[in-house]
Design a protein around this motif. Sequence first.
Motif, PDB file in Angstrom:
ATOM      1  N   ASP A 122       0.830  -1.200   0.000  1.00 39.59           N
ATOM      2  CA  ASP A 122       0.000   0.000   0.000  1.00 39.59           C
ATOM      3  C   ASP A 122       0.868   1.255   0.000  1.00 39.59           C
ATOM      4  OD1 ASP A 122       0.927  -0.315   2.518  1.00 39.59           O
ATOM      5  OD2 ASP A 122      -1.012  -0.860   3.372  1.00 39.59           O
ATOM      6  N   CYS A 123       2.134   1.087  -0.363  1.00 41.72           N
ATOM      7  CA  CYS A 123       3.032   2.241  -0.327  1.00 41.72           C
ATOM      8  C   CYS A 123       4.135   2.025  -1.356  1.00 41.72           C
ATOM      9  CB  CYS A 123       3.632   2.377   1.073  1.00 41.72           C
ATOM     10  SG  CYS A 123       4.751   3.772   1.247  1.00 41.72           S
ATOM     11  N   ILE A 153       6.951   3.726   6.020  1.00 45.88           N
ATOM     12  CA  ILE A 153       6.688   5.084   6.479  1.00 45.88           C
ATOM     13  C   ILE A 153       5.690   5.018   7.614  1.00 45.88           C
ATOM     14  CG2 ILE A 153       5.660   7.303   5.840  1.00 45.88           C
ATOM     15  CD1 ILE A 153       6.719   6.863   3.028  1.00 45.88           C
ATOM     16  N   PHE A 207      -7.865  -2.364  11.174  1.00 50.65           N
ATOM     17  CA  PHE A 207      -7.727  -1.068  10.548  1.00 50.65           C
ATOM     18  C   PHE A 207      -6.366  -0.895   9.910  1.00 50.65           C
ATOM     19  CE2 PHE A 207      -7.495   3.692  11.364  1.00 50.65           C
ATOM     20  CZ  PHE A 207      -8.324   3.982  10.309  1.00 50.65           C
ATOM     21  N   LYS A 208      -5.504  -1.901  10.069  1.00 51.63           N
ATOM     22  CA  LYS A 208      -4.103  -1.646   9.793  1.00 51.63           C
ATOM     23  C   LYS A 208      -3.799  -1.450   8.310  1.00 51.63           C
ATOM     24  CE  LYS A 208      -2.726  -6.474   9.745  1.00 51.63           C
ATOM     25  NZ  LYS A 208      -1.992  -7.486  10.470  1.00 51.63           N
ATOM     26  N   MET A 211      -4.587   3.392   4.846  1.00 51.81           N
ATOM     27  CA  MET A 211      -3.435   4.274   4.804  1.00 51.81           C
ATOM     28  C   MET A 211      -3.728   5.492   5.654  1.00 51.81           C
ATOM     29  SD  MET A 211      -0.781   3.405   3.192  1.00 51.81           S
ATOM     30  CE  MET A 211      -0.052   4.916   2.662  1.00 51.81           C
ATOM     31  N   CYS A 212      -3.787   5.302   6.904  1.00 51.62           N
ATOM     32  CA  CYS A 212      -4.198   6.387   7.774  1.00 51.62           C
ATOM     33  C   CYS A 212      -3.257   6.439   8.954  1.00 51.62           C
ATOM     34  CB  CYS A 212      -5.625   6.169   8.243  1.00 51.62           C
ATOM     35  SG  CYS A 212      -6.278   7.502   9.215  1.00 51.62           S
ATOM     36  N   TYR A 213      -2.540   7.530   9.100  1.00 51.22           N
ATOM     37  CA  TYR A 213      -1.635   7.662  10.229  1.00 51.22           C
ATOM     38  C   TYR A 213      -2.313   8.427  11.353  1.00 51.22           C
ATOM     39  CZ  TYR A 213       1.623   6.444   6.608  1.00 51.22           C
ATOM     40  OH  TYR A 213       2.250   5.819   5.597  1.00 51.22           O
ATOM     41  N   MET A 214      -3.549   8.821  11.116  1.00 54.24           N
ATOM     42  CA  MET A 214      -4.166   9.721  12.065  1.00 54.24           C
ATOM     43  C   MET A 214      -4.877   8.946  13.152  1.00 54.24           C
ATOM     44  SD  MET A 214      -5.300  12.807   9.694  1.00 54.24           S
ATOM     45  CE  MET A 214      -6.844  12.194   9.124  1.00 54.24           C
TER      46      MET A 214
ATOM     47  N   MET B   1       0.737  -1.254   7.668  1.00 50.89           N
ATOM     48  CA  MET B   1       1.453  -0.006   7.886  1.00 50.89           C
ATOM     49  C   MET B   1       0.779   0.827   8.957  1.00 50.89           C
ATOM     50  SD  MET B   1       2.849   1.381   4.425  1.00 50.89           S
ATOM     51  CE  MET B   1       3.441   2.618   5.501  1.00 50.89           C
ATOM     52  N   GLY B   2       1.303   1.985   9.180  1.00 47.61           N
ATOM     53  CA  GLY B   2       0.671   2.932  10.068  1.00 47.61           C
ATOM     54  C   GLY B   2       0.485   2.370  11.455  1.00 47.61           C
ATOM     55  N   GLN B   3      -0.729   2.023  11.756  1.00 49.55           N
ATOM     56  CA  GLN B   3      -1.017   1.714  13.140  1.00 49.55           C
ATOM     57  C   GLN B   3      -1.075   0.229  13.414  1.00 49.55           C
ATOM     58  OE1 GLN B   3      -4.738   3.763  13.164  1.00 49.55           O
ATOM     59  NE2 GLN B   3      -3.758   5.682  13.720  1.00 49.55           N
ATOM     60  N   GLY B   4      -0.607  -0.545  12.463  1.00 48.26           N
ATOM     61  CA  GLY B   4      -0.787  -1.984  12.539  1.00 48.26           C
ATOM     62  C   GLY B   4      -0.303  -2.646  13.807  1.00 48.26           C
ATOM     63  N   ASN B   5       0.923  -2.299  14.239  1.00 45.15           N
ATOM     64  CA  ASN B   5       1.448  -3.095  15.334  1.00 45.15           C
ATOM     65  C   ASN B   5       1.548  -2.323  16.638  1.00 45.15           C
ATOM     66  OD1 ASN B   5       3.083  -1.761  13.661  1.00 45.15           O
ATOM     67  ND2 ASN B   5       4.483  -3.472  13.269  1.00 45.15           N
TER      68      ASN B   5
END
Lengths: 225, 295
Positions: A122-123, A153, A207-208, A211-214, B1-5
């Motif tokens: 996804d990146c 990232i 939710f992982k 593509m949401c870092y928020m 990615m992100g909040q996965g782990n």
Amino acid sequence: MITLKINGLDVTVEKGSTVLEAANFIGFPIPTLCHMDGLTPYGACRLCVVEIGEGPGAKLVSSCTYPAEEGLVVRTASSRVLEARRMVLELLLASCPQSKTIQDLASAHGIRRQRFRQEYEDCILCGLCVRMCAEQMMAGAIGFRNRGENRSIGTPFDIKSEECRLCGGCMYVCPACQLRCTYTEPEKAVCGGCANLTPPCVEKEQFKDMMCYMNPCVACEIKKD
Amino acid sequence: MGQGNIAAHEENVDVEEIEPGDILKILKAHQGDVGGLISILQEIQSTYGYLPAEALRIVGRQTGRSMVDIYGVATFYRSFSLKPRGRHLICACLGTACHVRGAPRVVDELEQQLGIKAGQTTEDKEFTLETLNCLGACALGPVVVIDGHYFSKVTRARIRPLLDKALEGFDTTELGKDSRIFPIEVSCPHCGHSLMDDGSTIDGHPSIKVTISMDHRDGWLRLSSLYGSYNFSSEFEVPHNTVVRFLCPSCREELPSTSDCSTCGAPMVPMLVNGGGIVKVCSRRGCRNHMLDLI
């Protein structure tokens, strides 16, 4: 001022311009994924390759990072350039096939097959979101972690960053996640995908792949009202 | 990615308390040092054995670097660890040469013996097993490094003895096998006070007791009084390769160094031998250089 020759035409640009800017200025569009006006050139996606020089000394360079030089001879669409660009796109398709941006570019370049092992990343690690966050939003909440095939990232320690102001700029510029993050409302370039999840994104495990870092997600906050 | 782990990371949030003062001291030593982030992180890692999250936050606050930059550097290099490591670090080379010489079998054996996978730490926090990709000693492969000691042409059969030896410590000396080992008695060159400690023996002989100072910490160090034995005990663990200052426990003066070690360049610490002569030992942990000048 610097004069260089692009596809046989002389073009005069200001000192310090890049080849990409000069080509765009005279009207030869060069496809890019990791370039955006207002962010530092990064040269990650390699889509903007052009051929410089003549004869056996000609070489491929990324135009977004190559400074315009006096008398430089540039070809933006020679067969060598197009071949290299098609290969880059094919590789991008192999890693990130669900990106609308990449699909459109591949289609426009006449790519009808994909010969590599299919992955569903996804990146594409273009770093647009990282630069957006640091340079335009002055936050520096996300960055590159690890290296090699584990490079990714995200926020430090994968927890909510104190610097993040939930501006959504990272998702706005992302060439890989637009399709998924706009969900059913393409005109709203803010994440809305998780709003449709049951249970909602409180359960991060489900939710992982978003593509949401928020944290919390803007869309979720809006839904609550 | 992100909040996965997130969940995976919360387990690793350091339970160990860190001392902000220690970090500030390290930072102060590197003040004005442009691009000194890696050396700062290396010092933090040598203090704690890993990089505690809180320490990274302090570094970020004090140096004005953004947290993502520091985290990016800390995760980029293999030598940095964000997870606490065990007391003994085992690195098995999996480079091409070691690989064809059977390193995967060695790693399998290590994993079986320790009951962990590469990159993990045993539950008793004794061992951390890591793999790396080349040590440049390809002709000696498979190479295994345990606590800074290199072992060449390692076979599965050698793993168990090596692990046992690691638990014991590689710095211990086997006595009775060497006729060159004999006891000496020493005193401080400053005050002439005897450094012998009859109350505590090492190798069955009274030990030599000195005070060592490292990173603004003082503590006792007891050396074997047998000339040729490297056995010792100390109040706190001295990391491998560190140079410590030796002080006399009676007059509190530093044992004055007059020469440098011919092997590693660290100061040689002199002690007077009762009956005439000077014995000098290297002040670097792990360096075994020593000499005896009889007058």
